[in-house]
Design an enzyme around this catalytic site. Sequence first.
Site, mmCIF file in Angstrom:
data_model
loop_
_atom_site.group_PDB
_atom_site.id
_atom_site.type_symbol
_atom_site.label_atom_id
_atom_site.label_comp_id
_atom_site.label_asym_id
_atom_site.label_seq_id
_atom_site.Cartn_x
_atom_site.Cartn_y
_atom_site.Cartn_z
ATOM 1 N N ASN A 108 60.905 -26.237 -47.903
ATOM 2 C CA ASN A 108 60.670 -26.241 -46.454
ATOM 3 C C ASN A 108 59.239 -26.709 -46.229
ATOM 4 O O ASN A 108 58.294 -25.959 -46.457
ATOM 5 C CB ASN A 108 60.881 -24.817 -45.908
ATOM 6 N N LYS A 138 57.802 -27.394 -43.536
ATOM 7 C CA LYS A 138 57.253 -26.860 -42.274
ATOM 8 C C LYS A 138 56.551 -27.976 -41.482
ATOM 9 O O LYS A 138 56.970 -29.117 -41.506
ATOM 10 C CB LYS A 138 56.326 -25.675 -42.557
ATOM 11 N N HIS A 164 64.507 -19.193 -39.361
ATOM 12 C CA HIS A 164 63.339 -18.886 -40.206
ATOM 13 C C HIS A 164 62.491 -17.835 -39.488
ATOM 14 O O HIS A 164 62.399 -17.840 -38.252
ATOM 15 C CB HIS A 164 62.534 -20.171 -40.458
ATOM 16 N N GLU A 200 59.476 -17.592 -38.995
ATOM 17 C CA GLU A 200 58.446 -18.146 -38.096
ATOM 18 C C GLU A 200 59.070 -18.494 -36.742
ATOM 19 O O GLU A 200 58.437 -18.294 -35.702
ATOM 20 C CB GLU A 200 57.790 -19.380 -38.746
ATOM 21 N N GLU A 226 64.489 -13.710 -47.078
ATOM 22 C CA GLU A 226 63.048 -13.966 -47.092
ATOM 23 C C GLU A 226 62.316 -12.767 -46.496
ATOM 24 O O GLU A 226 62.172 -12.686 -45.261
ATOM 25 C CB GLU A 226 62.728 -15.209 -46.266
ATOM 26 N N GLY A 250 54.275 -16.857 -47.648
ATOM 27 C CA GLY A 250 52.942 -17.447 -47.540
ATOM 28 C C GLY A 250 51.813 -16.462 -47.832
ATOM 29 O O GLY A 250 50.651 -16.746 -47.551
ATOM 30 N N SER A 295 56.845 -16.811 -51.442
ATOM 31 C CA SER A 295 55.875 -17.041 -52.507
ATOM 32 C C SER A 295 56.516 -17.334 -53.866
ATOM 33 O O SER A 295 56.041 -16.856 -54.898
ATOM 34 C CB SER A 295 54.891 -15.868 -52.606
HETATM 35 C C1 PEP Z 1 59.140 -19.945 -46.324
HETATM 36 O O1 PEP Z 1 58.404 -20.082 -45.355
HETATM 37 O O2 PEP Z 1 60.369 -20.119 -46.199
HETATM 38 C C2 PEP Z 1 58.542 -19.558 -47.581
HETATM 39 C C3 PEP Z 1 59.295 -18.986 -48.471
HETATM 40 O O3 PEP Z 1 57.205 -19.828 -47.714
HETATM 41 P P1 PEP Z 1 56.301 -19.574 -49.030
HETATM 42 O O4 PEP Z 1 57.090 -20.095 -50.208
HETATM 43 O O5 PEP Z 1 55.065 -20.328 -48.773
HETATM 44 O O6 PEP Z 1 56.099 -18.095 -49.123
#
Ligand code: PEP
Length: 255
Positions: free
Chosen positions: A12, A14, A99, A101, A171, A177, A217
């Site tokens: 992703n 973003k 997501h 966000e 998630e 992040g 992460s």
């Molecule tokens: C995400 O935003 O879907 C995500 C998993 O981000 P990160 O891998 O940076 O934690």
Amino acid sequence: MNKERKLIIAGNWKMNKTVAEATDLLADLTRDLAAVKEVDIVVCPPFTALQSVSKAILETKNIKLGAQNMSENNFGAFTGEICAGMLKEFSVRYVILGHSERRLYQKESDALIAKKASAVHAAALKPIVCVGETLAEREANQTEKVLETQVRGSLAGLTKEQIVETVLAYEPVWAIGTGKTATTQQAQDAHAFIRRLLAKMFDEAAAKKVRIQYGGSVKPANAKELMSQLDVDGALVGGASLEARSFADIIKNSI
Ligand code: PEP
């Protein structure tokens, strides 16, 4: 790694990458991942880079294109929105929905995500539906309750045929992040819980077919252990998907 379900690992990107940067990244991934057949690989660039990446992706056999969001409506007076018919022009196959966000900043509800998931299926695309608890919810022992509400709400109205073509992404919001990864046991427990819930909502056979990604992460160093968990069927990768080497290593380390 011999698993019941084929792994699916999606990047992703973003709100990152200009058109030139996106095509460069795709070229590097094409080179680094040419030999990988064991994993379904998906990249989700921003809308503005879909066209150029979709052209470049024609050269690759094993990387599929995804979008990061989609409207629940199809063409019309919806300023700023992008619909399925537009995504299909660029050979998009997957669409990330819900997501955390978007749940946070765009206030997307489970009901809206369910409408979008139905629209994605109606266009013969595959949704990647994200769910996950916040740190406060985990600390208050609310993880399963939150996941149940999100899974039931975001998948409302889907048929058994559609659920097996749906990817879920667990998630935990506190791991996105932040550099904090859920322990493999925390991930496996949440994934197993989601699968048991899918069996109740649909049936056992359908639940066994649904792929559930872990996101939060994920890095080359933790990918193998996470993917070795029984109910972890891939990863949704944010930060580490922005650089070819780390995304390719996550995929190679997962096999
Ligand atoms: C995400 O935003 O879907 C995500 C998993 O981000 P990160 O891998 O940076 O934690």
